[in-house]
Design a protein around this motif. Structure first.
Motif, PDB file in Angstrom:
ATOM      1  N   PRO A 199     -28.025  72.391 -54.829  1.00 30.30           N
ATOM      2  CA  PRO A 199     -27.750  71.172 -54.304  1.00 30.30           C
ATOM      3  C   PRO A 199     -28.274  69.863 -55.588  1.00 30.30           C
ATOM      4  CG  PRO A 199     -29.678  71.986 -52.557  1.00 30.30           C
ATOM      5  CD  PRO A 199     -29.292  72.566 -53.596  1.00 30.30           C
ATOM      6  N   GLU A 200     -28.480  70.264 -56.531  1.00 31.35           N
ATOM      7  CA  GLU A 200     -29.033  69.728 -57.488  1.00 31.35           C
ATOM      8  C   GLU A 200     -26.862  69.537 -58.361  1.00 31.35           C
ATOM      9  OE1 GLU A 200     -32.647  71.232 -55.903  1.00 31.35           O
ATOM     10  OE2 GLU A 200     -30.501  71.658 -56.114  1.00 31.35           O
ATOM     11  N   GLU A 201     -26.604  70.721 -58.421  1.00 25.02           N
ATOM     12  CA  GLU A 201     -25.811  70.541 -58.832  1.00 25.02           C
ATOM     13  C   GLU A 201     -24.585  70.158 -58.353  1.00 25.02           C
ATOM     14  OE1 GLU A 201     -22.262  71.529 -61.541  1.00 25.02           O
ATOM     15  OE2 GLU A 201     -24.571  71.549 -61.923  1.00 25.02           O
ATOM     16  N   LEU A 202     -24.591  70.187 -56.553  1.00 22.67           N
ATOM     17  CA  LEU A 202     -23.523  69.034 -56.231  1.00 22.67           C
ATOM     18  C   LEU A 202     -23.459  67.642 -56.471  1.00 22.67           C
ATOM     19  CD1 LEU A 202     -23.628  71.166 -52.643  1.00 22.67           C
ATOM     20  CD2 LEU A 202     -21.833  71.204 -54.385  1.00 22.67           C
ATOM     21  N   GLU A 203     -24.681  67.647 -56.522  1.00 17.82           N
ATOM     22  CA  GLU A 203     -25.238  65.673 -56.760  1.00 17.82           C
ATOM     23  C   GLU A 203     -24.498  65.296 -57.655  1.00 17.82           C
ATOM     24  OE1 GLU A 203     -26.301  63.635 -54.902  1.00 17.82           O
ATOM     25  OE2 GLU A 203     -26.537  64.902 -53.128  1.00 17.82           O
ATOM     26  N   THR A 204     -24.501  66.456 -58.760  1.00 18.29           N
ATOM     27  CA  THR A 204     -24.334  65.841 -59.542  1.00 18.29           C
ATOM     28  C   THR A 204     -22.556  65.489 -60.314  1.00 18.29           C
ATOM     29  OG1 THR A 204     -26.047  67.106 -61.557  1.00 18.29           O
ATOM     30  CG2 THR A 204     -23.937  66.400 -62.335  1.00 18.29           C
ATOM     31  N   ASN A 220     -23.298  74.033 -45.366  1.00 16.85           N
ATOM     32  CA  ASN A 220     -23.004  73.239 -46.801  1.00 16.85           C
ATOM     33  C   ASN A 220     -21.898  72.997 -46.619  1.00 16.85           C
ATOM     34  OD1 ASN A 220     -22.453  75.304 -48.029  1.00 16.85           O
ATOM     35  ND2 ASN A 220     -23.902  74.612 -49.847  1.00 16.85           N
ATOM     36  N   LYS A 267     -21.258  65.357 -57.297  1.00 15.45           N
ATOM     37  CA  LYS A 267     -20.491  64.010 -56.910  1.00 15.45           C
ATOM     38  C   LYS A 267     -20.460  62.916 -57.651  1.00 15.45           C
ATOM     39  CE  LYS A 267     -22.198  64.054 -52.986  1.00 15.45           C
ATOM     40  NZ  LYS A 267     -23.184  64.009 -51.634  1.00 15.45           N
ATOM     41  N   CYS A 268     -21.281  62.838 -58.611  1.00 15.95           N
ATOM     42  CA  CYS A 268     -21.529  61.851 -59.515  1.00 15.95           C
ATOM     43  C   CYS A 268     -20.073  61.647 -60.510  1.00 15.95           C
ATOM     44  CB  CYS A 268     -22.490  61.962 -60.072  1.00 15.95           C
ATOM     45  SG  CYS A 268     -24.357  61.048 -59.468  1.00 15.95           S
ATOM     46  N   THR A 309     -18.095  68.260 -49.413  1.00 15.33           N
ATOM     47  CA  THR A 309     -18.095  69.516 -50.127  1.00 15.33           C
ATOM     48  C   THR A 309     -17.573  70.097 -50.744  1.00 15.33           C
ATOM     49  OG1 THR A 309     -20.748  69.450 -48.851  1.00 15.33           O
ATOM     50  CG2 THR A 309     -19.799  71.231 -50.836  1.00 15.33           C
ATOM     51  N   CYS A 351     -14.805  62.921 -49.921  1.00 14.77           N
ATOM     52  CA  CYS A 351     -16.075  63.270 -50.668  1.00 14.77           C
ATOM     53  C   CYS A 351     -17.110  64.359 -50.196  1.00 14.77           C
ATOM     54  CB  CYS A 351     -16.820  62.364 -51.648  1.00 14.77           C
ATOM     55  SG  CYS A 351     -17.501  62.996 -52.833  1.00 14.77           S
TER      56      CYS A 351
END
Length: 575
Positions: free
Chosen positions: A521-526, A383, A528-529, A496, A494
Motif C-alpha cells: 500500500p505504501e508503494e502504491l501511494e507513492t 486490490n 499515485k502521487c 490501482t 487512477c
C-alpha cells in the motif's frame, strides 16, 4: 363515444383531442393514407426499428417490421414504425459502446414524445438490444422485444465456422499459416446470411437475456434470421403487444429483481458474453432494481456450463435452435430459478418451458452431465479491482491459468500495445500477464472490445495458445481465452490498474474470486502521487458529455443523469 379503456390510452392525448390540436395531430398523419377510424381508440403500437445498412446484423429489419405490423393490425392495433440510432458493432469507431447511452436517450425520448401506447423493440446487433431496453425501461409502457436472429452457420473448406473463428484465423494469418487470399475467401463463407453473429457472442447473449428476463415470446433467442419462423415470431409479437396494452402489462411488472436473478443464472449456464454484466446492470439502474456485481457471484457460483456453443464450446446458434433452444436450458434450471415470474406473453417462466424438449444432448447438457464444470461467469475482487472485475472461465483455453501468478507486461494504452506487442525485444514469456490500461468507460473513451489481446507473435511461434490478460476494457462475446475485464475503478480515474508497472507480480485466483497486485500500500501511494490524468482532448459534443458523466463498469457504464426512469408523461404538452 370512447370507452373507459380508450380514454386510458396515451395516444388519446393526441388523436382524441378536439379543436385545433386534434386537427393538427390527425390531419398530417392522414397524408399517409390512414382512414379516419384508425384514430378512434385503437391502441397505437410503435415499432422501434434499428434497421440500417450500416448495421449489417439488422439489415433485414424492414421485412421483420412488416411481419410485426401484420400482427398488430390483426389484433386491432394501429402500428407506426419509427427509426432510432442504430449501433453497428462491426463498423462504428471507436466503439459502438460509446454510443449505447446516446441511443438509449433517442429511444426514451422518441417513445415519450410520441402517441405510443405500446412498443415493439426490433433488436439485433450487440448494443441495439440493451440501448432499446434501457430507453424503454425509462418510460415504462407495455413493451415486447423481437430479436433479429443469428446468421446461418458458416461453411469454409468443408468445416463449420462462425465469428469466433475470426480470432483463430487472425492468429493463423499472423503466423503465416493462412494466406491473404484464404483469409479474404473465408469472409463470405463466415457471413453467408442475414442476422447477427452465429455464435454465443454478445448479440446472441442479448437475445437470450431478453428472453430470460421475460421480455419476449418463448424461443425468441435462437431462431435463425433466415428461418421463416423468425417472421412468425415477429407476427405473433405484433398480436401480443396489443393485448399487453389492453392488460396494461408494463416493463416494471416484468423486470423485477427475480427476473434479473433468473437472467444471471441462465447467462452463466449458456456461457454468455461478459458484456451481459455491464448491460444488465444498466437496465436494472433504469428500471429501479437494486442489482450489484455481488449478485452475479452469488448466483453464478454453482452453475456449470450447459451449452456447447462457440466460443466456450463447439456448436452454433443454429444448432442451439434445432436442439430445442433456450426453453430447454430454462427447464433444466427450473428448480433453481424463480419460475413464477410473469413474462411478456402473460404466462409464467415455468409455464413457458413446461413442454420444452432437448433434441441434441451434444449441444445442450444437463446439470447432472454439464458441458463443462466451469461456470460461464465469475466476479473478482482484490486490490487491483476494488470495485470488481469479470472473467469468463468457460472460455479459457488453459484451465491451469485459473490460478496463476505472473509478472506484468504493461501497455499504457491501445497505441502502446499495438506498437510493442510483436516487438522481438519485448520482455515477455508464457507465464507473463499482459496488462492493458486506459481502455475503460472514460479512458478510451467508450470501453472498447480490446481486452482479449492477441498474444505476442514470438509466443505464438512457440505454440502458446493462452495467457492471462487484464484490462479495464471489454472483449467481444465471440472472443475467448483467460481474460480479466471491466477492472473497476479504471486506469483513467487512477484506479490501482493505473499504477501497475512492468515486472510487478499479479495473482489470479478464480476459484476464490481474487485478483491482487503484489505491491505494498505504501508503494502504491507513492506511485499515485506521480500519476497524471490523461488529456483525452474531447471538448465538445456527445463524447465530452460521455466522459464527464459516464459511470464505472461495476455500475453499468450508464450516464449518471439517466439512472432511474421518469415515466411516460410527456415532457410538456404543446399546441
Amino acid at each position: 363515444m370512447a370507452t373507459m379503456e380508450e380514454n386510458k390510452l396515451r395516444s388519446r392525448g393526441w388523436f382524441g383531442k378536439s379543436g385545433k390540436d386534434g386537427f393538427i395531430y390527425r390531419a398530417w398523419m392522414k397524408n399517409q393514407g390512414y382512414p379516419a377510424d384508425e384514430f378512434e381508440g385503437r391502441p397505437v403500437i410503435g415499432i422501434c426499428n434499428t434497421f440500417s445498412e450500416l448495421t449489417p446484423c439488422n439489415g433485414h429489419f424492414r421485412e421483420l417490421a412488416e411481419s410485426v405490423k401484420r400482427g398488430v393490425w390483426e389484433a386491432g392495433g394501429f402500428p407506426l414504425e419509427f427509426p432510432v440510432m442504430s449501433l453497428g458493432e462491426t463498423l462504428m469507431k471507436p466503439t459502438a459502446m460509446l454510443y449505447r447511452n446516446l441511443a438509449s436517450m433517442d429511444v426514451e425520448e422518441s417513445i415519450r414524445a410520441n402517441p405510443i401506447d405500446g412498443v415493439v423493440l426490433l433488436c439485433g446487433c450487440d448494443k441495439t438490444t440493451p440501448s432499446l431496453v434501457m430507453g424503454a425501461a425509462s418510460v415504462d409502457i407495455p413493451t415486447i422485444v423481437v430479436s433479429g436472429g443469428p446468421m446461418l452457420t458458416g461453411r469454409y473448406r468443408g468445416k463449420t465456422v462462425g465469428t469466433s473463428d475470426v480470432w483463430r484465423f487472425s492468429e493463423l494469418y499472423r503466423k503465416g499459416e493462412m494466406s491473404q487470399e484464404e483469409f479474404t475467401t473465408s469472409e463470405a463463407c463466415m457471413c453467408r446470411s442475414a442476422g447477427h453473429c452465429a455464435v454465443m457472442g454478445t448479440a446472441s447473449t442479448m437475445a437470450c437475456m431478453v428472453e430470460s428476463l421475460g421480455l419476449t415470446l418463448p424461443e425468441n433467442a435462437a431462431i435463425p434470421a433466415a428461418d421463416s419462423r423468425r417472421k412468425v415470431l415477429a407476427h405473433l409479437s405484433g398480436r401480443r403487444i396489443v393485448q399487453m396494452v389492453h392488460e396494461d402489462l408494463r416493463l416494471s411488472q416484468i423486470l423485477t429483481k427475480e427476473a434479473f436473478e433468473n437472467a444471471i443464472m441462465i447467462n452463466a449456464a449458456i456461457g454468455g458474453s461478459t458484456n451481459f454484466v455491464i448491460h444488465l446492470l444498466a437496465i436494472a439502474g433504469r428500471i429501479g432494481v437494486d442489482l450489484t456485481l455481488d449478485d452475479f457471484n452469488e448466483i453464478c457460483a454453482k452453475v456449470p456450463l450447459l451449452l456447447n456453443l462457440q466460443p466456450s464450446g463447439g456448436y452454433f446458434m443454429e444448432d442451439f435452435y434445432y436442439a430445442g433452444g433456450l426453453p430447454v436450458v430454462i427447464k433444466e434450471l427450473i428448480g433453481r430459478l424463480h419460475d413464477g415470474v410473469i413474462t411478456a406473453n402473460g404466462k409464467t417462466m415455468g409455464e413457458n418451458c413446461a413442454t420444452a424438449e432437448c433434441f441434441d444432448p451434444e449441444v445442450i447438457g444437463t446439470l447432472a452431465e454439464p458441458i463443462k464444470d466451469l461456470t460461464g461467469l465469475a466476479v473478482l475482487r482484490g486490490n487491483l479491482c476494488e470495485n470488481g472485475a469479470v472473467i469468463k472461465p468457460s472460455a479459457s483455453l488453459n484451465p491451469d491459468l485459473m490460478q496463476h501468478r505472473g509478472r506484468a507486461v504493461v501497455f499504457e494504452d491501445i497505441d502502446d500495445y499495438k506498437a510493442r506487442l510483436d516487438d522481438p525485444e519485448l520482455d515477455v514469456d508464457e507465464n507473463s500477464i499482459l496488462v492493458l490500461k486506459n481502455v475503460g468507460p472514460k479512458g478510451y473513451p467508450g470501453m472498447p472490445e480490446v481486452g482479449n489481446m492477441s498474444l505476442p507473435k514470438k509466443l505464438l511461434a512457440k505454440g502458446v495458445i493462452d495467457m492471462v490478460r487484464i484490462s479495464d476494457g471489454r472483449m467481444s462475446g465471440t472472443g475467448f481465452g483467460t481474460v480479466v475485464l471491466h477492472i473497476s475503478p479504471e486506469a483513467a480515474v487512477c484506479g490501482t490498474l493505473a499504477l501497475v508497472r512492468d515486472g510487478d507480480f499479479i495473482e489470479l485466483d478464480v476459484a476464490n474470486r481474487r485478483l491482487n497486485l503484489e505491491v505494498s500500500p505504501e508503494e502504491l501511494e507513492t506511485r499515485k502521487c506521480d500519476w497524471k490524468p490523461l488529456d483525452l482532448g474531447y471538448k465538445r459534443g456527445y463524447v465530452n458529455l460521455h466522459i464527464n458523466h459516464v459511470l464505472q463498469a461495476h455500475e453499468g457504464a450508464d450516464l449518471d443523469f439517466l439512472v432511474g426512469g421518469s415515466g411516460d408523461k410527456v415532457t410538456r404538452d404543446s399546441h
